[in-house]
Write an enzyme that holds these catalytic residues in place. Sequence first.
Site: not given
Length: 711
Positions: A60, A99, A102, A122
């Site tokens: 992210a 992310g 992910e 994270e």
Amino acid sequence: MSADIKDESITVITLSNPPVNALGQTLRRHIIDSLDKAEKDPACQAVLICGSNHIFSAGADIKEFGLPPKAPSLPEVCQRAESFSKPVVALIEGVALGGGLELALAAHYRIAMPASKLGLPEVHLGLIPGGGGTQRMPRLIGISAALDVILSGRHVPASEALSIGLIDRLLDSDKDVLSQGITFAREIIHSGSKVRKTCDETKYQADKPANKAALQQARDSVARSARGLFSPEKIIDAIQATLEKPFAEGMRIERECFIQCLNSPQHKGLTHAFFAEREAAKPPQIHNAQPRDLKQIGIVGGGTMGVGIAISMLDGGFNVVMVERDEQALARGRANIEKVYDMLIAKGRLNGGDKITRMAHLTGATDYSALAQVDLVIEAVFEEIAVKKALFAELDRVCKPGAVLASNTSYLNINQIAAVTSRPGDVIGLHFFSPANIMKLLEIVIGEKTCDEVVATGFALAKRLKKQPVRAGVCDGFIGNRILGVYRTAADYMMEDGASPYQIDQAVRHFGYPMGPYQVSDLAGGDIGWATRKSHAATRDPKRRYVRIADALCERGWFGQKTSHGYYLYNQDKRKGEEDPDVLAIISEERRKAGIKPRTFSEEQILRRYLAAMVNEGANVVQEGIANRPLDVDVVLLSGYGFPRFRGGPMKYADLVGLPKILADINEFAKEEPLFWQPSPLLVSLVEKGADFESLNRSASSAHSPTSKRS
Ligand code: 3HC
Ligand code: NAI
């Protein structure tokens, strides 16, 4: 932005958002749009998602956190990839983090280059994975392995990722990445393999007792070692949901935990630390300067620091010449380097071959002429200005033109040292911390004549050594030791006024430090500070309060761990000290002699004084230009002095508490001790303006970089 290449039946979606392909809103939208288009395309039989610039994705976009959310969200993007009707392959080169991983987990197949690293880091930002990572990863590799990967936040090497089932194939490092991806996708199409949704995986649930035990073990371990961190527990809660709830419900729980973490001060502190470290590594002084080429390094002094610095240099791949006063001292230095390598071998962190290679790059000498060809020399001799000056005059004589002449001094004046040479522009402070081969911090101390090229060389060296550089100006103790001196004094005052050293240490540990100041003192050895205090005795301001407790311990030969006695008593287990009634008796006696009637301090009162002293001196250091910005103070305290990372550093902490509150505390303490508690003019002016330290970070960054990302 990103260019999609259509190759026969395979649609290639390229993640392109330099420098690290962070999954910002534009890129998220691009992925969804590309998938929608491919879904409708009758020629498309499979999708290949790949990165660009030799990196898949760092996850992210951290800069978007805290801004109003913009659709599509990352979970939506992952959901779209997973529910795609044709096989989706993630082709991983470089890192797939957060992310980014992910998204790969939501793809139906994952393949990676051997040098790739995969991880969900994270937790280092005070978060939990929020794009389905806590739900998909356990389904793919099992609860136990997922707990390890997500709680540690570590970067898993591709070979390990293959062995734990995180990826399906390891590619060939000698072949072109994209063509290997296309070949794999073709294989999938031709073998008739269908989509394979990670969310449907159930085999991970087979061993229920082992899964439950793994969760409990993780909870126990987090309670023991996470020192007040919020997100690890939330990670476990979310992973637990994979065992107890359907996928969609698990995703809802993950989101709930993610938002709680996102709103926590710990996330703010950790994100600040992340960006501050990167900003500190590129101060304005190096923007237009080219570093000098370094191959040969000279080290003068093979004591505690010389040995650590030599190891750091050898680990960084440099040739090292160590110069000592005599053969005996040289042999001792060399033996101590070997001892560290042997210890690493015993712990399985180094192999014998590596030790031999590194030691082969080390030579020794007792004559300074051995330094004639070095590109950089760092001295780590005794901390005495006369010794350093004599040495630099000698270095000036023997070193080749263009060699960088560096001092590892902890406190001394770099300008005075530079002045004895004919080339003050080449002189710089490179202040390593002990043990120098382990500690991340490197204060790069710039003298008034140090040229930018030499400064840039210091920063480039730090990068090569994997150190955290921070630019510092010249003063007694630079950034870190100067601030340390002040908050240690605040602690000593509290100790004399009634708090025990054990109470102070405990309060500081509860705040998140690994150790309290008196434990640190016992570890470092009280004799060093004692010698300094004695040498300063004649010039000490008699009006200033002087706490004699440390001297009283030293007079008894109690220097800390090395003498088995300091503030604590060290019996069999030398590292863990016990509280000592004799020390408390000495403190009482010193209070009596000083005419002080002891009072009690609560933990909160201890911390308020300790931190206010730190913040106030941090502000002075910024005001005087010793630190470029408040964020540089934060990075020094975080990477060299154990300040809890989740609080972002003392200046960030002060911003979060509110500067008016810190200033009010200082003014209150000043009523008792006006000479010590003098509010920093910078702090006062920020409070008057209703501003904070972050505003200074921002204005400094935007002054030097029009595209600054601090928000
Ligand atoms: N978002 C925004 N910017 C990022 C970023 C990210 N995820 N990761 C790195 N950057 C920026 C850095 O700030 C730096 O910017 P600068 O040049 O302006 O200073 C630039 O990218 C290069 O970064 P580094 O200097 O760190 O480069 P390295 O090559 O040394 O390291 C890296 C690259 C290993 C990718 C490292 O940057 C890194 O670890 N990044 C963070 C990865 C991470 O934590 N990802 C998780 C994000 S949270 C998430 O995904 C939540 C999701 O679950 C919902
Ligand atoms: P040390 O006493 O362990 O080692 C100093 C070494 O220098 C000795 O081996 C001595 O023989 C050698 N030496 C002295 N004069 C010399 C000369 N003229 N030529 C060649 N060798 C000479 O000291 P330590 O702790 O390693 O400190 C060295 C420097 O590093 C000091 O300036 C100190 O302030 C600084 N420093 C120390 C830290 C620590 O935690 N010990 C941390 C950061 C900096």
